[in-house]
Design an enzyme around this catalytic site. Structure first.
Site, PDB file in Angstrom:
ATOM      1  N   GLY A  11      -1.472  15.941  11.989  1.00  0.00           N
ATOM      2  CA  GLY A  11      -0.513  16.548  12.910  1.00  0.00           C
ATOM      3  C   GLY A  11      -0.640  16.015  14.324  1.00  0.00           C
ATOM      4  O   GLY A  11      -1.317  15.021  14.594  1.00  0.00           O
ATOM      5  N   GLN A  12       0.031  16.732  15.251  1.00  0.00           N
ATOM      6  CA  GLN A  12       0.098  16.274  16.640  1.00  0.00           C
ATOM      7  C   GLN A  12      -1.296  16.179  17.262  1.00  0.00           C
ATOM      8  O   GLN A  12      -1.637  15.191  17.901  1.00  0.00           O
ATOM      9  CB  GLN A  12       0.981  17.222  17.474  1.00  0.00           C
ATOM     10  CG  GLN A  12       1.301  16.673  18.848  1.00  0.00           C
ATOM     11  CD  GLN A  12       1.861  17.708  19.819  1.00  0.00           C
ATOM     12  OE1 GLN A  12       1.891  18.907  19.531  1.00  0.00           O
ATOM     13  NE2 GLN A  12       2.298  17.253  20.975  1.00  0.00           N
ATOM     14  N   ASP A  34      -5.846  16.276   5.096  1.00  0.00           N
ATOM     15  CA  ASP A  34      -4.531  16.891   5.315  1.00  0.00           C
ATOM     16  C   ASP A  34      -3.902  17.117   3.949  1.00  0.00           C
ATOM     17  O   ASP A  34      -4.312  16.507   2.950  1.00  0.00           O
ATOM     18  CB  ASP A  34      -3.636  15.955   6.169  1.00  0.00           C
ATOM     19  CG  ASP A  34      -2.502  16.705   6.865  1.00  0.00           C
ATOM     20  OD1 ASP A  34      -2.601  16.926   8.087  1.00  0.00           O
ATOM     21  OD2 ASP A  34      -1.527  17.082   6.179  1.00  0.00           O
ATOM     22  N   ASP A  52      -5.757  20.676   0.391  1.00  0.00           N
ATOM     23  CA  ASP A  52      -4.895  21.814   0.747  1.00  0.00           C
ATOM     24  C   ASP A  52      -5.812  22.963   1.146  1.00  0.00           C
ATOM     25  O   ASP A  52      -6.569  23.466   0.316  1.00  0.00           O
ATOM     26  CB  ASP A  52      -4.029  22.199  -0.467  1.00  0.00           C
ATOM     27  CG  ASP A  52      -3.161  23.425  -0.196  1.00  0.00           C
ATOM     28  OD1 ASP A  52      -3.250  23.996   0.917  1.00  0.00           O
ATOM     29  OD2 ASP A  52      -2.391  23.803  -1.100  1.00  0.00           O
ATOM     30  N   TYR A 142       3.196  34.053  14.677  1.00  0.00           N
ATOM     31  CA  TYR A 142       2.220  33.029  15.066  1.00  0.00           C
ATOM     32  C   TYR A 142       1.186  33.627  16.034  1.00  0.00           C
ATOM     33  O   TYR A 142      -0.028  33.481  15.841  1.00  0.00           O
ATOM     34  CB  TYR A 142       2.976  31.877  15.717  1.00  0.00           C
ATOM     35  CG  TYR A 142       2.141  30.754  16.277  1.00  0.00           C
ATOM     36  CD1 TYR A 142       1.380  29.934  15.459  1.00  0.00           C
ATOM     37  CD2 TYR A 142       2.154  30.481  17.654  1.00  0.00           C
ATOM     38  CE1 TYR A 142       0.644  28.881  15.982  1.00  0.00           C
ATOM     39  CE2 TYR A 142       1.435  29.422  18.185  1.00  0.00           C
ATOM     40  CZ  TYR A 142       0.679  28.629  17.348  1.00  0.00           C
ATOM     41  OH  TYR A 142      -0.046  27.582  17.865  1.00  0.00           O
ATOM     42  N   LYS A 146      -2.833  34.250  15.564  1.00  0.00           N
ATOM     43  CA  LYS A 146      -3.845  33.656  16.456  1.00  0.00           C
ATOM     44  C   LYS A 146      -4.724  34.744  17.068  1.00  0.00           C
ATOM     45  O   LYS A 146      -5.940  34.576  17.210  1.00  0.00           O
ATOM     46  CB  LYS A 146      -3.169  32.831  17.560  1.00  0.00           C
ATOM     47  CG  LYS A 146      -2.516  31.546  17.070  1.00  0.00           C
ATOM     48  CD  LYS A 146      -3.539  30.568  16.531  1.00  0.00           C
ATOM     49  CE  LYS A 146      -2.922  29.254  16.082  1.00  0.00           C
ATOM     50  NZ  LYS A 146      -3.885  28.365  15.413  1.00  0.00           N
TER      51      LYS A 146
HETATM   52  P1  NAD Z   1       1.002  20.138  13.475  1.00  0.00           P
HETATM   53  O1  NAD Z   1       2.028  20.985  12.816  1.00  0.00           O
HETATM   54  O2  NAD Z   1       1.448  18.939  14.220  1.00  0.00           O
HETATM   55  O3  NAD Z   1      -0.077  19.657  12.392  1.00  0.00           O
HETATM   56  C1  NAD Z   1      -0.581  20.502  11.401  1.00  0.00           C
HETATM   57  C2  NAD Z   1      -1.113  19.634  10.277  1.00  0.00           C
HETATM   58  O4  NAD Z   1      -1.617  20.513   9.269  1.00  0.00           O
HETATM   59  C3  NAD Z   1      -0.020  18.768   9.613  1.00  0.00           C
HETATM   60  O5  NAD Z   1      -0.442  17.423   9.529  1.00  0.00           O
HETATM   61  C4  NAD Z   1       0.144  19.381   8.244  1.00  0.00           C
HETATM   62  O6  NAD Z   1       0.474  18.431   7.230  1.00  0.00           O
HETATM   63  C5  NAD Z   1      -1.235  19.981   8.000  1.00  0.00           C
HETATM   64  N1  NAD Z   1      -1.208  21.048   7.020  1.00  0.00           N
HETATM   65  C6  NAD Z   1      -0.230  21.981   6.837  1.00  0.00           C
HETATM   66  N2  NAD Z   1      -0.547  22.765   5.792  1.00  0.00           N
HETATM   67  C7  NAD Z   1      -1.733  22.344   5.326  1.00  0.00           C
HETATM   68  C8  NAD Z   1      -2.564  22.755   4.252  1.00  0.00           C
HETATM   69  N3  NAD Z   1      -2.208  23.767   3.452  1.00  0.00           N
HETATM   70  N4  NAD Z   1      -3.731  22.109   4.061  1.00  0.00           N
HETATM   71  C9  NAD Z   1      -4.080  21.066   4.856  1.00  0.00           C
HETATM   72  N5  NAD Z   1      -3.317  20.611   5.863  1.00  0.00           N
HETATM   73  C10 NAD Z   1      -2.159  21.248   6.096  1.00  0.00           C
HETATM   74  O7  NAD Z   1       0.140  21.107  14.406  1.00  0.00           O
HETATM   75  P2  NAD Z   1      -0.661  20.722  15.738  1.00  0.00           P
HETATM   76  O8  NAD Z   1       0.293  20.784  16.855  1.00  0.00           O
HETATM   77  O9  NAD Z   1      -1.462  19.498  15.529  1.00  0.00           O
HETATM   78  O10 NAD Z   1      -1.583  22.009  15.880  1.00  0.00           O
HETATM   79  C11 NAD Z   1      -2.860  22.066  15.293  1.00  0.00           C
HETATM   80  C12 NAD Z   1      -3.457  23.416  15.600  1.00  0.00           C
HETATM   81  O11 NAD Z   1      -3.489  23.618  17.018  1.00  0.00           O
HETATM   82  C13 NAD Z   1      -2.688  24.617  15.033  1.00  0.00           C
HETATM   83  O12 NAD Z   1      -3.593  25.609  14.651  1.00  0.00           O
HETATM   84  C14 NAD Z   1      -1.878  25.088  16.196  1.00  0.00           C
HETATM   85  O13 NAD Z   1      -1.588  26.460  16.095  1.00  0.00           O
HETATM   86  C15 NAD Z   1      -2.811  24.814  17.350  1.00  0.00           C
HETATM   87  N6  NAD Z   1      -2.097  24.680  18.622  1.00  0.00           N
HETATM   88  C16 NAD Z   1      -1.262  23.624  18.827  1.00  0.00           C
HETATM   89  C17 NAD Z   1      -0.585  23.521  20.041  1.00  0.00           C
HETATM   90  C18 NAD Z   1       0.353  22.381  20.327  1.00  0.00           C
HETATM   91  O14 NAD Z   1       1.044  22.405  21.365  1.00  0.00           O
HETATM   92  N7  NAD Z   1       0.417  21.356  19.487  1.00  0.00           N
HETATM   93  C19 NAD Z   1      -0.765  24.494  21.024  1.00  0.00           C
HETATM   94  C20 NAD Z   1      -1.595  25.584  20.745  1.00  0.00           C
HETATM   95  C21 NAD Z   1      -2.282  25.648  19.548  1.00  0.00           C
HETATM   96  C1  AKB Z   2       3.959  26.318  19.981  1.00  0.00           C
HETATM   97  O1  AKB Z   2       4.875  26.163  20.802  1.00  0.00           O
HETATM   98  O2  AKB Z   2       4.040  27.019  18.960  1.00  0.00           O
HETATM   99  C2  AKB Z   2       2.638  25.651  20.275  1.00  0.00           C
HETATM  100  C3  AKB Z   2       1.725  26.598  20.981  1.00  0.00           C
HETATM  101  C4  AKB Z   2       1.824  26.755  22.443  1.00  0.00           C
HETATM  102  O3  AKB Z   2       0.916  27.235  20.356  1.00  0.00           O
HETATM  103  N1  AKB Z   2       2.875  24.460  21.009  1.00  0.00           N
END
Ligand code: NAD
Ligand code: AKB
Length: 315
Positions: A11-12, A34, A52, A142, A146
């Site tokens: 992911g991101q 992943d 998974d 969500y 959290k």
């Molecule tokens: P994302 O959606 O870009 O990536 C999530 C990854 O998890 C994906 O590659 C997906 O394929 C994988 N995934 C989904 N289901 C799965 C499963 N059952 N088993 C294994 N892998 C699985 O999310 P992200 O932005 O990289 O965020 C990662 C974490 O950080 C999350 O917990 C998110 O809540 C948290 N977060 C992200 C942000 C943000 O701005 N990106 C902000 C706050 C918190």
């Molecule tokens: C979202 O917008 O859901 C995320 C976060 C701030 O947790 N980028």
């Protein structure tokens, strides 16, 4: 040498975190995992396993067999996607965490990183300079997941001595991998549209301020938190973390300094309600004091790096 597993690596955040961890610990020491069958191309320089997180037995067998010093659990549904599928969001966001916390409690993982979010806050939270400890009444599935996750992390630390560490990430801005269904995603998409010479339609009102951060800062914070001495980690729910705070109009103005012809219009959708329930800005004094956190990128610095690096052929 540390043995590290990143779940949700495609992911991101995961894409950049794996690369940073491989730089720190060595490529072979950091396994990317992943649910995706194919290893994301950016991570193909090192080990990849399809896993998974909801397959508790498979995850348990794999982690017990290998044994890990550090596990980063990133797999989750983000805010906008979670609102469309609340049952599954709750399941994914909570069950995976219990699987990992239980493995740590049993001694198969030494240290856990699990990310929280500014989504733990809600409309009754003080919106400006939101303190670490305050009213928390999240209104999204969500945010509820959290907040519950934070409580469980603290519980596993207090009751069972699990070394679990967490950050309430703001919205993250990056160019190596696309965001995965959040409310703050507009602040990434806008750069692709600007670089392609297109008008940007914002799904948030022009005056909606949200806490944001450049990915390099977020990755550095994660590494710094995870390598901080155990005694310095005073908060076992999740640390507030601040970067910058801006509105769609302000990011538009920042882009116009480099692309004067850029235009933006506003067409708020369901994500406006989510954004309205979140803070405008964050107080991260505890992170500064406990593990010396300091962000580096301001809005214009983010704009400059993003416009230099995003793919301008996107429509
Ligand atoms: P994302 O959606 O870009 O990536 C999530 C990854 O998890 C994906 O590659 C997906 O394929 C994988 N995934 C989904 N289901 C799965 C499963 N059952 N088993 C294994 N892998 C699985 O999310 P992200 O932005 O990289 O965020 C990662 C974490 O950080 C999350 O917990 C998110 O809540 C948290 N977060 C992200 C942000 C943000 O701005 N990106 C902000 C706050 C918190
Ligand atoms: C979202 O917008 O859901 C995320 C976060 C701030 O947790 N980028």
């Amino acid at each position: 040498m540390s043995n590290v597993l990143v779940i949700g690596a495609g992911g991101q955040i995961g894409t950049e975190l794996v690369l940073a961890l491989r730089k720190k610990h060595g490529v072979q020491q950091v396994i990317a995992a992943d649910i995706k069958i194919e290893c994301p191309s950016l991570l193909s320089n090192g080990p990849y396993v399809q896993l998974d997180i909801l397959n508790r037995d498979a995850v348990r067998n794999y982690i017990i067999y290998k044994g890990f010093d550090e596990v980063y659990l990133l797999a989750a549904l983000l805010s906008a996607t979670a609102e469309k599928n609340p049952d599954f969001a709750w399941k994914l966001n909570m069950d995976g965490l219990f699987t990992i916390l239980d493995l740590a409690k049993e001694g198969h993982i030494k240290k856990v990183f699990w990310p929280s979010s500014i989504a733990v806050f809600g409309p009754t939270t003080p919106a400006n300079n939101t303190p670490q400890t305050t009213v928390m009444e999240p209104t999204t599935v969500y945010g509820i997941s959290k907040q519950a996750g934070e409580r469980w992390c603290e519980y596993y630390h207090t009751k069972f001595g699990v070394d679990v560490r967490s950050i309430r990430y703001p919205g993250l801005i990056s160019y190596k991998s696309l965001p995965g269904g959040g409310t703050t995603d507009y602040a990434v998409d806008i750069f692709y549209k600007a670089k392609a010479g297109h008008e940007f339609v914002s799904f948030l009102r022009k005056d909606t301020a949200l806490p944001m951060m450049f990915m390099d800062d977020a990755i550095r914070a994660t590494l710094e938190l995870m390598s901080a001495p155990i005694d310095s980690i005073k908060i076992r729910s999740a640390y507030n973390l601040a970067g910058v705070s801006f509105t769609p109009q302000e990011i538009g103005e920042s882009i116009k300094k480099i692309i004067p012809s850029f235009t933006i219009k506003y067409s708020p959708d369901f994500r406006q309600d989510i954004a309205d329930s979140w803070p405008n800005s964050i107080d991260d004094t505890n992170a500064q004091e406990d593990w010396n956190w300091k962000h580096a990128y301001d809005l214009d610095a983010i704009t400059s790096v993003m416009l230099k690096n995003v793919d301008g052929s996107a429509d």
